[in-house]
Design a protein around this motif. Structure first.
Motif, PDB file in Angstrom:
ATOM      1  N   ASN A   1       0.818  -1.201   0.000  1.00  0.00           N
ATOM      2  CA  ASN A   1       0.000   0.000   0.000  1.00  0.00           C
ATOM      3  C   ASN A   1       0.862   1.264   0.000  1.00  0.00           C
TER       4      ASN A   1
ATOM      5  N   TYR B   1      -5.132 -11.280  -1.180  1.00  0.00           N
ATOM      6  CA  TYR B   1      -4.949 -11.318  -2.633  1.00  0.00           C
ATOM      7  C   TYR B   1      -4.815  -9.910  -3.211  1.00  0.00           C
ATOM      8  N   PHE B   2      -4.088  -9.834  -4.340  1.00  0.00           N
ATOM      9  CA  PHE B   2      -3.998  -8.577  -5.078  1.00  0.00           C
ATOM     10  C   PHE B   2      -3.522  -8.857  -6.495  1.00  0.00           C
ATOM     11  N   ARG B   3      -3.795  -7.929  -7.405  1.00  0.00           N
ATOM     12  CA  ARG B   3      -3.259  -7.988  -8.768  1.00  0.00           C
ATOM     13  C   ARG B   3      -1.940  -7.225  -8.798  1.00  0.00           C
ATOM     14  N   GLU B   4      -0.887  -7.918  -9.221  1.00  0.00           N
ATOM     15  CA  GLU B   4       0.404  -7.233  -9.335  1.00  0.00           C
ATOM     16  C   GLU B   4       0.409  -6.410 -10.633  1.00  0.00           C
TER      17      GLU B   4
ATOM     18  N   ILE C   1      -0.756  -0.262  -3.999  1.00  0.00           N
ATOM     19  CA  ILE C   1      -1.581  -1.435  -4.320  1.00  0.00           C
ATOM     20  C   ILE C   1      -2.467  -1.778  -3.127  1.00  0.00           C
ATOM     21  N   ARG C   2      -3.753  -1.906  -3.405  1.00  0.00           N
ATOM     22  CA  ARG C   2      -4.709  -2.309  -2.381  1.00  0.00           C
ATOM     23  C   ARG C   2      -4.957  -3.809  -2.486  1.00  0.00           C
ATOM     24  N   THR C   3      -5.169  -4.442  -1.361  1.00  0.00           N
ATOM     25  CA  THR C   3      -5.388  -5.887  -1.315  1.00  0.00           C
ATOM     26  C   THR C   3      -6.798  -6.193  -0.810  1.00  0.00           C
ATOM     27  N   THR C   4      -7.162  -7.474  -0.885  1.00  0.00           N
ATOM     28  CA  THR C   4      -8.403  -7.929  -0.254  1.00  0.00           C
ATOM     29  C   THR C   4      -8.208  -7.958   1.259  1.00  0.00           C
TER      30      THR C   4
END
Length: 310
Positions: free
Chosen positions: A238, A258-261, A243-246
């Motif tokens: 973050n 989880y996250f999309r790289e 990047i934001r994650t679940t």
């Protein structure tokens, strides 16, 4: 103890029985957990690995009988590679010939012997011959002897438009560092980690995007020792990368985020704890259908729709 590298790889398969037969009988892996897709409980979720289901050895599958084949393209895992003793590559080549496994001629990559092959549903796999691992522990529950048995993951190969943005995540968040380049490949290695310690990025701009389906890798999970280590990674994602994650999800045998790289591959962070012996003894891993508590009340209904696999 350093706990970096790959925790598990999850892919999509076709017929469940063929999936079990190939990974246990042909490749000689242990079925360490037989459960269901928590979001689609009419579908199995199989976990294969070493004797204990150690992080870095686990390949998991969602098998759907009538799934359409996937299409290789930008933004997905191109190849999932296992480690075998260097002297065993010839044994595996002969075994694949005898069992009719689709495979390619042996090549050299970063100085190692690579035997690429496919499973019955088109998943791209490879065996990498690694010197000096003959005495590592090996699962010997099949006709593959300890001498030749698979010793966990070597790593994965990601097909991406560019390596640098994903490389920044690997190095800053997951403890990898760039260790070499060979043609379009950029190799990253997790420091202090042999099993599941390699991520190769194949730069290939201009290709079509991937289409998920049978034989496709759904996501790659990276190790976190515990919740604190996991949330520290989330904080870095973050604050350093935007990047934001679940939220964290309880998967019974690990806890996941989880996250999309940046290259659009779905990444997971998975804790090493509590492990696969959380709900059945080590000696009997994978024998019974295990369900999370929230699905236990529906066991009869779930068992009635799952296909026979034995």
């Amino acid at each position: 103890m350093i706990r970096n590298g790959i925790h598990h790889v999850t892919a999509i398969a076709g017929n469940a029985r063929r999936n079990v037969e190939f990974y246990t009988r042909t490749l000689g892996l242990r079925l360490v957990k037989k459960t269901v897709n928590f979001d689609d409980p009419g579908t199995y979720h199989f976990y294969y690995g070493d004797e204990a289901g150690s992080p870095g050895t686990i390949l998991t599958f969602f098998p759907w009988d009538h799934v359409a084949p996937g299409r290789l393209g930008i933004g997905e895992t191109q190849e999932t590679a296992f480690r075998v003793p260097a002297a065993s590559i010839g044994y595996w080549t002969q075994r694949f010939v005898e069992k009719g496994v689709s495979h390619e001629p042996i090549i050299r990559r970063f100085g190692e012997s690579v035997l690429a092959f496919r499973d019955p549903h088109g998943m791209r796999l490879a065996l990498i011959g690694v010197p000096g691992i003959e005495n590592e522990p090996a699962w010997i529950g099949t006709d593959v002897s300890a001498e030749h048995a698979i010793r966990g993951f070597h790593g994965v190969n990601l097909l991406l438009a560019e390596a640098a943005p994903t490389g920044a995540i690997l190095t800053d968040v997951f403890g990898f560092k760039e260790v070499g380049r060979e043609g379009p490949l950029v190799r990253f290695k997790a420091e202090g980690t042999d099993i599941g310690g390699v991520v190769d990025i194949h730069e290939a701009g201009g290709f079509l995007p991937a289409r998920m389906g049978g034989g496709s890798v759904h996501h790659i999970a990276f190790r976190a020792a515990d919740d604190a280590a996991e949330f520290a990674m989330v904080k870095k994602l973050n604050e350093n990368h935007g990047i934001r994650t679940t939220e964290q999800k309880d998967r019974n045998y690990f806890r996941s985020i989880y996250f999309r790289e940046p290259g659009h591959v779905l990444f997971e962070i998975a804790t090493d704890i509590p492990g696969f012996a959380a709900d059945e003894p080590l000696a009997h891993l994978g024998e019974a259908l295990k369900l999370p508590d929230f699905l236990e009340g529906s066991r009869s209904q779930i068992e009635s729709v799952l296909p026979e696999i034995a």
